[in-house]
Design an enzyme around this catalytic site. Structure first.
Site: not given
Length: 378
Positions: A69-70, A149, A177, A198-199, A235, A321
């Protein structure tokens, strides 16, 4: 392990493993080769492209495989910036985008481009009219994520896409998402570019895709041979292409029933937590959200402390925090959540690893942990 972090990443499903298997062993050919091995590899890439296109309501020729996605987001944002350099210099996005969109936009600002970050309301949703008001003659791209997300909030993508078409402005959405959780049809949503990771889809990390609407011109970022219609040289990753194709086919096949199953699990978890935790706060729009996502705030405690007490539950927090300092996620901050309200934020996202029995156990453990942490405070 009770895995409730499916918006973070997903495991490989059996259909994906089976699709990858031949290319880990005997079918190792180069898809550009005319040998029998190469032809089998080429056929596998073509089949994967068709599967993903079917899942998105696209044509196979409009699907470009990427590393994730990036890369897909960067390809659109930087590619169009290069195309419009010296002609148009304005991008419209939102204040709650994933860093894979936010950071490229900030980088372009450092190069002299202008970016408008449209706000969201207290439920984390953007108003299409705010996007419309942000558009200028110099706007060359609007990029708005399909689903957030953290909150799982679904953005009004169809409406935003329609106004972009009306203004003849290119429109991109990061759908990392949403695919497999809600129907995603690029024609119905009026999309020019769409990113896939994909992940998040039960395929491996390191594979993604980009939908580029037919007829839209976009410069390539990788130069070399003619793979991916000349848009992305190198490739092909046959193993992972086959994997994301199988994941997309499974997601498409399961759409009639799987989102309802996720929603039932999510709603059951929300109900049990609400009953056991007085003052539990829901972050995000309860109506317009992914069926698997529950982003809640445990009152007067730190979310990290609640999770630390139940190590068998795998989930995420919405705030960091340290001592008395609370650093909210940029999403919660954009929604107007205060540090005191947001310090107890925990994101719980269900998926294929979960069962009703796990949800019952998770809710019991989280309620017990909250009570224990609260008692220590007092």
């Amino acid at each position: 392990m009770i895995y409730l972090d499916h918006n973070g990443t997903t495991p490989l499903i059996d259909e994906v493993r089976l699709a990858m298997q031949p290319f880990l062993h005997d079918d190792f050919g180069n898809p550009s080769s005319a040998t029998p091995l190469g032809i089998r590899a080429r056929d596998a890439v073509d089949k994967a492209r068709e599967r993903l296109a079917t899942c998105l309501g696209a044509d196979p020729s409009e699907i470009l495989f990427t590393s994730g996605g990036t890369e897909s987001n960067n390809t659109v944002i930087f590619g169009l910036a290069a195309r419009f350099q010296g002609v148009k210099d304005h991008i419209v996005t939102t204040a709650v985008e994933h860093p894979a969109t936010m950071e490229p936009c900030l980088e372009l600002m450092s190069r002299g481009f202008d970016v408008t970050f449209v706000p969201v309301d207290g439920k984390g949703r953007v108003d299409p009219q705010d996007v419309a008001r942000a558009l200028r003659p110099s706007t060359f791209l609007v990029t708005v994520m399909h689903a957030n997300n953290e909150t799982g909030v679904l953005m009004p993508i169809r409406e935003i896409g329609a106004l972009c078409r009306e203004r003849e402005t290119l429109f991109h959405t990061d759908a990392a998402q949403s695919i497999g959780k809600v129907p995603v049809d690029v024609r119905e949503l009026n999309i020019d570019f769409l990113s896939v990771a994909g992940h998040k889809l039960y395929a491996p990390k390191g594979i993604g895709a980009l939908f580029v609407r037919d007829g839209v011109d976009m410069p390539r970022l990788l130069y070399g041979a003619a793979q991916e219609k000349g848009r992305r040289a190198g490739t092909e990753n046959v193993i992972f292409d086959a994997a994301i194709g199988a994941a997309a086919e499974t997601a498409h096949k399961d759409l009639p029933h799987w989102p309802a199953t996720m929603k039932e699990l999510r709603d059951d978890l929300e109900k049990k937590l609400s009953e056991g935790v007085p003052g539990l706060r829901l972050f995000g729009d309860p109506e317009h959200r992914l069926p698997n996502t529950l982003f809640v705030g445990f009152p007067d405690v730190q979310g990290g402390e609640v999770l630390a007490d139940v190590p068998e539950i795998y989930a995420s927090t919405g705030a960091a925090c340290h001592s008395d300092q609370v650093k909210l996620s940029h999403v919660l901050a954009a929604m107007g959540v205060t540090p005191e309200q947001g310090k107890g934020a925990v994101r719980l996202t269900v998926g294929r690893l979960n069962s009703p029995e796990q949800i019952q156990r998770a809710s019991d453990l989280l309620v017990e942990s909250f009570q224990k942490v609260s008692a220590k405070k007092n």
